[in-house]
Design an enzyme around this catalytic site. Sequence first.
Site, PDB file in Angstrom:
ATOM      1  CB  SER A  58      -1.997   8.286  -3.923  1.00 55.12           C
ATOM      2  OG  SER A  58      -0.640   8.159  -4.293  1.00 55.12           O
ATOM      3  CG  MET A 114      -3.080  -1.067  -1.691  1.00 56.40           C
ATOM      4  SD  MET A 114      -2.206   0.352  -1.033  1.00 56.40           S
ATOM      5  CE  MET A 114      -3.370   1.681  -1.337  1.00 56.40           C
ATOM      6  N   GLY A 115      -5.954  -2.965   1.251  1.00 51.82           N
ATOM      7  CA  GLY A 115      -7.173  -3.009   2.047  1.00 51.82           C
ATOM      8  C   GLY A 115      -6.863  -3.290   3.510  1.00 51.82           C
ATOM      9  CE  LYS A 144      -1.166  -3.362 -10.360  1.00 47.34           C
ATOM     10  NZ  LYS A 144      -0.594  -2.544  -9.279  1.00 47.34           N
ATOM     11  CD  GLU A 156       2.495   6.694  -9.513  1.00 50.49           C
ATOM     12  OE1 GLU A 156       1.739   7.107  -8.630  1.00 50.49           O
ATOM     13  OE2 GLU A 156       2.458   5.517  -9.930  1.00 50.49           O
ATOM     14  CE  LYS A 197      -3.846   7.059  -6.780  1.00 49.23           C
ATOM     15  NZ  LYS A 197      -3.547   5.923  -7.543  1.00 49.23           N
ATOM     16  N   GLY A 242       0.574   3.759  -1.744  1.00 49.06           N
ATOM     17  CA  GLY A 242       1.031   2.373  -1.646  1.00 49.06           C
ATOM     18  C   GLY A 242       0.722   1.786  -0.283  1.00 49.06           C
ATOM     19  CG  HIS A 249      -1.603  10.943  -7.919  1.00 54.56           C
ATOM     20  ND1 HIS A 249      -1.094   9.664  -8.046  1.00 54.56           N
ATOM     21  CD2 HIS A 249      -0.980  11.476  -6.840  1.00 54.56           C
ATOM     22  CE1 HIS A 249      -0.209   9.439  -7.085  1.00 54.56           C
ATOM     23  NE2 HIS A 249      -0.131  10.523  -6.338  1.00 54.56           N
ATOM     24  CG  ASN A 250      -1.911   6.683 -10.602  1.00 50.19           C
ATOM     25  OD1 ASN A 250      -1.956   7.318  -9.555  1.00 50.19           O
ATOM     26  ND2 ASN A 250      -2.082   5.381 -10.640  1.00 50.19           N
TER      27      ASN A 250
HETATM   28  C1  6PG Z   1      -0.384   5.277  -5.830  1.00 46.68           C
HETATM   29  C2  6PG Z   1       0.083   4.491  -7.009  1.00 46.68           C
HETATM   30  C3  6PG Z   1      -0.703   3.227  -7.095  1.00 46.68           C
HETATM   31  C4  6PG Z   1      -0.069   2.172  -7.978  1.00 46.68           C
HETATM   32  C5  6PG Z   1      -0.041   2.561  -9.417  1.00 46.68           C
HETATM   33  C6  6PG Z   1       1.016   1.847 -10.183  1.00 46.68           C
HETATM   34  O1  6PG Z   1      -0.767   6.395  -6.041  1.00 46.68           O
HETATM   35  O2  6PG Z   1      -0.333   4.749  -4.721  1.00 46.68           O
HETATM   36  O3  6PG Z   1      -0.086   5.235  -8.173  1.00 46.68           O
HETATM   37  O4  6PG Z   1      -1.994   3.565  -7.473  1.00 46.68           O
HETATM   38  O5  6PG Z   1       1.176   1.863  -7.517  1.00 46.68           O
HETATM   39  O6  6PG Z   1      -1.286   2.232  -9.950  1.00 46.68           O
HETATM   40  O7  6PG Z   1       0.694   2.011 -11.482  1.00 46.68           O
HETATM   41  P1  6PG Z   1       1.329   1.196 -12.646  1.00 46.68           P
HETATM   42  O8  6PG Z   1       1.268  -0.252 -12.272  1.00 46.68           O
HETATM   43  O9  6PG Z   1       0.488   1.517 -13.817  1.00 46.68           O
HETATM   44  O10 6PG Z   1       2.739   1.698 -12.742  1.00 46.68           O
END
Ligand code: 6PG
Length: 482
Positions: free
Chosen positions: A135, A21-22, A267, A196, A189, A137, A192-193
């Site tokens: 967000s 990511m970084g 996570k 998700e 965020k 990935g 958002h997750n």
């Molecule tokens: C994003 C994703 C990213 C990550 C998640 C996965 O927005 O790019 O949400 O932050 O892939 O944290 O979350 P889990 O491992 O909890 O499924």
Amino acid sequence: MDSAQNSNTGYVFGMIGLGTMGRSLLLNMADHGFRVAGYDKDISKIDILEQEGRHVAVKGFDSLPDFVQSLQTPRAIMMLVPAGPIVDSVIADLLPLLDKGDILIDGGNSYFKDTTQRAEALEAKGLHFFGMGISGGEEGARRGPSMMPGGDKAAYEVVRPIFEAVAAKVNGEPCVTYIGPGAAGHFVKMVHNGIEYGLMQLIAETYEILRKGLQLDNAAINQVFKQWNEGRLQSFLLEITRDIFTYKEKGSDHHLVDDVLDVARSKGTGKWTSQEAMDLELPVPTIDIAVSMRDLSKYKALRVKAAEIYSNKLPAGFAAESQDAFLQKLEQAFYFSMITTYAQGMHLLAKASVAYNYQLQLDQIAKIWRGGCIIRAAFLEDIYTAYQQKPDLAHLLLDQRVSALAQEAAPGMRAVVAAAVTSGIAIPAFTACLGYFDSIRNAHMPSNLIQAQRDYFGAHTYELIGKEGTFLHTEWLPDAVD
Ligand code: 6PG
């Protein structure tokens, strides 16, 4: 503070943590003409950065002091490291090297309450800090993520040109905006997750209906998701799901998805969303159930045992009509569920905005979620329009256009839920969406009975219709009859 501009006196932006990511975000910045530097203690990551960034102005460091010294002042440094104690330890290492006025950004998925504390501690030391959800990935970070910065607004203004340049664009507009004070960026965020998680669970349940209910093979499942993704359901999550059902490893005669263990890990951001929603007394049942189903998936041995006892013959509920007719209803059911899932998330944002004084602008949040992020979807355009027309909309389902869409899709939703439930196919997220919808449109919930029960066994008191605020207690046991 000066605006972030390119100059030869130092790098304009520094990144700590050169994992995928970084590194990707830093290379994205370099692609846009910003001179940037990265730090990681792992030299192999620096090599990858410099190799991938050989044609642009990017430099890697394995010494934190050298990295900090290389930056133009006031410094703008982002941490993209795993959430939790590592963030605190990076801050502790950095503190002696920074000067008052420097800007520190936490771009990870940090728990928003940690961000509040860190902001207070760092502001007291004269540093500018903001938490920023990112967000999209790896691909998003490299080509254009959606970003949710919150906290120190003046500090954000300094780095805004960089973020606006690298963000995903929708209709030419960047998918980044100042979210609000304090930990607003990380809170948004987190939600958002949570959304998700809900959407992923709904897609997984759709897969379950397709393979066990309609007994489709992977090629046919791929076609369903492909078709859906070309219509009003268009979204990033359906797009990747479509692709998963075509992928075979080199030399393999079957799809990789069939070899993947049915245990879903996480996570923590989905769990935080549910926990926080409960603390705020704001229902998000689809997200709750999505978290629970990931947890239940981990009990594989237990599920295998229970399956031996409770095996059932599938699929009674799916024989009655043509496959095409059922698929149309399933499309409606997914659309309906998607609407109610986003609606729950937006409702939580509205509640948190008041509770934490985040001053969230829900239209702007929907706007920056339209591109770059994991939950980007055509429907976010409808959400954006709804909150733009009425910024204080109490609930997305009250919007005229959204309510028409939900009502039109509701019959399909009911038919699908009925078929799956009759067949014993687990669709807890779909049923949570329907239960939520049927409850929120219920002007007379059965909660009066719960009040009576509480008062009966615990003297917890109750309110009477038309006399809110007057709390009564009754001895509910009728006098014994002689
Ligand atoms: C994003 C994703 C990213 C990550 C998640 C996965 O927005 O790019 O949400 O932050 O892939 O944290 O979350 P889990 O491992 O909890 O499924």
